[in-house]
Write an enzyme that holds these catalytic residues in place. Structure first.
Site, PDB file in Angstrom:
ATOM      1  CG  HIS A 128       4.791   4.674   8.032  1.00 14.87           C
ATOM      2  ND1 HIS A 128       5.126   5.271   6.839  1.00 14.87           N
ATOM      3  CD2 HIS A 128       3.894   3.701   7.722  1.00 14.87           C
ATOM      4  CE1 HIS A 128       4.456   4.683   5.865  1.00 14.87           C
ATOM      5  NE2 HIS A 128       3.702   3.728   6.376  1.00 14.87           N
ATOM      6  CE  LYS A 181      26.638  -7.531  -8.182  1.00 18.89           C
ATOM      7  NZ  LYS A 181      26.653  -6.526  -9.256  1.00 18.89           N
ATOM      8  NE  ARG A 216      -2.420  -1.549   3.012  1.00 18.73           N
ATOM      9  CZ  ARG A 216      -1.969  -1.174   4.181  1.00 18.73           C
ATOM     10  NH1 ARG A 216      -2.202   0.035   4.628  1.00 18.73           N
ATOM     11  NH2 ARG A 216      -1.295  -2.007   4.941  1.00 18.73           N
ATOM     12  CB  THR A 217       3.674   2.366   2.119  1.00 16.55           C
ATOM     13  OG1 THR A 217       2.948   2.135   3.314  1.00 16.55           O
ATOM     14  CG2 THR A 217       4.504   3.620   2.268  1.00 16.55           C
ATOM     15  NE  ARG A 271       7.712   0.750   4.856  1.00 16.56           N
ATOM     16  CZ  ARG A 271       6.548   0.230   5.285  1.00 16.56           C
ATOM     17  NH1 ARG A 271       6.523  -0.946   5.862  1.00 16.56           N
ATOM     18  NH2 ARG A 271       5.434   0.904   5.152  1.00 16.56           N
TER      19      ARG A 271
END
Lengths: 157, 307
Positions: B134, B85, B55-56, B106
């Site tokens: 958030h 890596k 959703r975000t 995020r």
């Protein structure tokens, strides 16, 4: 305390009135244990008798002058410590730790999910004075800890 | 003079003042009423989702495209140089900030977004760092409250469900301290609001009270902020007994005020019965849609001197 128990120094810093048991942590904190590499000349006294404290620890560092900023870092481990700066066997400056605004690169963040425990980065804690005592807030994960919880995580990296 | 969010990193809601929050909400309102497809024209925004969040991510990427910008990035870190890596986050951010005009990120670790700001040459917008912050969720919550109540001042708001681990609850409560809200906390003992949060509210002179019975307080409320009990935090049997304590169904709302709206950060599981969706109180789907406008506002303010 007899003056002979710990030898006097001519030039350097004397950290006195350390709560017994915290001396070793202060040595680690200032990275003073790496004497092979630094060549520093350090005299240490643990569990020395003290009129005001019962027992205390004491550290003498030759030819090193601690700054007020460095002394302030003691505010967490030994808030009642005194630091005398010695030149030519005379005390030229006396410091007492003042609570610093922040402490960097000394402790690790106790939050196991904090990014500072995964990336090569210096830790920074903001020092907060709360009614319930000194708290340290991690600059990154923003978690707030009692100072005792953080001071157990000396950053040895 | 440039707007106060121009070229700012947006990491933690507590860094935004009352007037800055109001600027974001006013801008979101404007963009919802009059879409603007040019505010991010010729801009590239990096959307770096080191952890999946459907959703975000879709909400941010929709916002960028609706404003005329382009998106680069990834939706989970498994196929990146960091995972494959062993590249550090610091190096990744240094490089990507050379490609993009802003970074939306995020990350599963607490504090990752703050760290990124130290290596990025462009503004970083935190789209969630572990259990920490958030801020765009809080902005969309505030925007939705503002939209439904026409003001943010002097509201009565109940937070229900998981108040212990619920990051959205903590951030929204923190933001509402600036608007003289009265707060009601309704939670099972195992998920009560943490003491450090209550201490913080007390220090800000916020009026709050703790409750076990939700139905009794519903007639007083302007906003009911419902949350999900996270299954993964409990054993199966414990989860069921805790999760079943607070479930919303229409009969509970017979004495509710007409302006009451129910919000939920979503996803919901069983804590709001489906019959609630058709009541005038349900506003959680509109709230999710508002995520796009709140994020449009944030991006356009960070990337334009004037909006």
């Amino acid at each position: 305390m007899s003056k002979l128990e710990v030898e006097a120094i001519v030039n350097g810093s004397v950290i006195d009135h350390i709560p017994a048991g915290q001396g070793i942590n202060i040595l680690k904190h200032f990275r003073m244990l790496d004497t092979q590499r630094t060549g520093a000349k350090i005299t240490v006294g643990f569990n020395l008798p003290s009129k005001t404290m019962g027992l205390k620890d004491l550290i003498k560092v030759e030819n090193k002058r601690l700054s007020q900023d460095q002394v302030n870092q003691l505010a967490i481990l030994a808030p009642g410590a005194t630091v005398n700066i010695i030149e030519n066997s005379q005390v030229v400056t006396k410091y007492r730790p003042e609570i610093p605004k922040h402490i960097s690169n000394v402790y690790r963040c106790p939050n196991s999910n904090c990014i500072t425990n995964f990336e090569k980065v210096s830790s920074t804690f903001y020092v907060l004075r709360k009614a319930s005592g000194l708290k340290l807030k991690c600059k990154y994960c923003e978690k707030i800890f009692d100072k005792e919880v953080v001071s157990q995580t000396l950053n040895t990296r | 003079m440039a707007n106060p969010l121009y070229h700012r990193n947006i990491i933690s809601i507590s860094e935004l003042s009352r007037s800055e929050l109001e600027l974001v909400l006013q801008t979101a309102k404007k963009l919802k009423e009059e879409p603007n497809h040019t505010l991010l024209a010729n801009r590239v925004v990096a959307s770096l989702f080191f952890e999946a969040s459907t959703r975000t991510r879709l909400s941010f990427e929709t916002a960028i495209q609706r404003l005329g910008g382009s998106v680069i990035g990834f939706s989970d870190a498994s196929n990146t140089s960091m995972a494959k890596k062993g590249e550090t986050l610091a190096d990744s951010i240094r490089i990507i900030s050379g490609f993009a005009d802003a970074i939306v990120m995020r990350h599963p670790r607490d504090g990752a977004a703050r760290l990124a700001t130290e290596y990025s040459s462009v503004p970083v917008i935190n789209a969630g760092d572990g259990s920490n912050q958030h801020p765009s969720q809080t902005l969309l919550d505030l925007f939705t409250i503002f939209e439904t109540q026409k003001s943010l001042d002097n509201l009565k708001i109940a937070f229900v469900g998981d108040l212990k681990y619920g990051r959205t609850v903590h951030s929204l409560a923190q933001a509402l301290t600036l608007f003289n809200a009265e707060m009601f906390f309704v939670a099972p003992d195992a998920l009560a609001m943490p003491d450090y949060m209550l201490e913080d509210l007390y220090n800000h002179n916020v009026r709050y009270s703790l409750h076990k019975n939700l139905e009794n307080i519903i007639p007083e409320l302007d906003i009911l902020y419902m949350t999900r009990v996270q299954k993964e935090r409990f054993e199966e049997s414990e989860y069921h007994s805790i999760a079943s304590q607070y479930v919303l169904y229409p009969e509970m709302f017979q004495r509710a005020r007409s302006n009451l709206k129910i919000l939920h950060p979503l996803p919901r599981v069983d804590e709001i019965e489906l019959e609630m969706d058709s009541t005038p109180y349900a506003y959680y789907f509109q709230q999710a849609e508002n995520g796009v406008y709140a994020r449009e506002a944030l991006l356009s303010l960070v990337l334009n001197e004037e909006v």
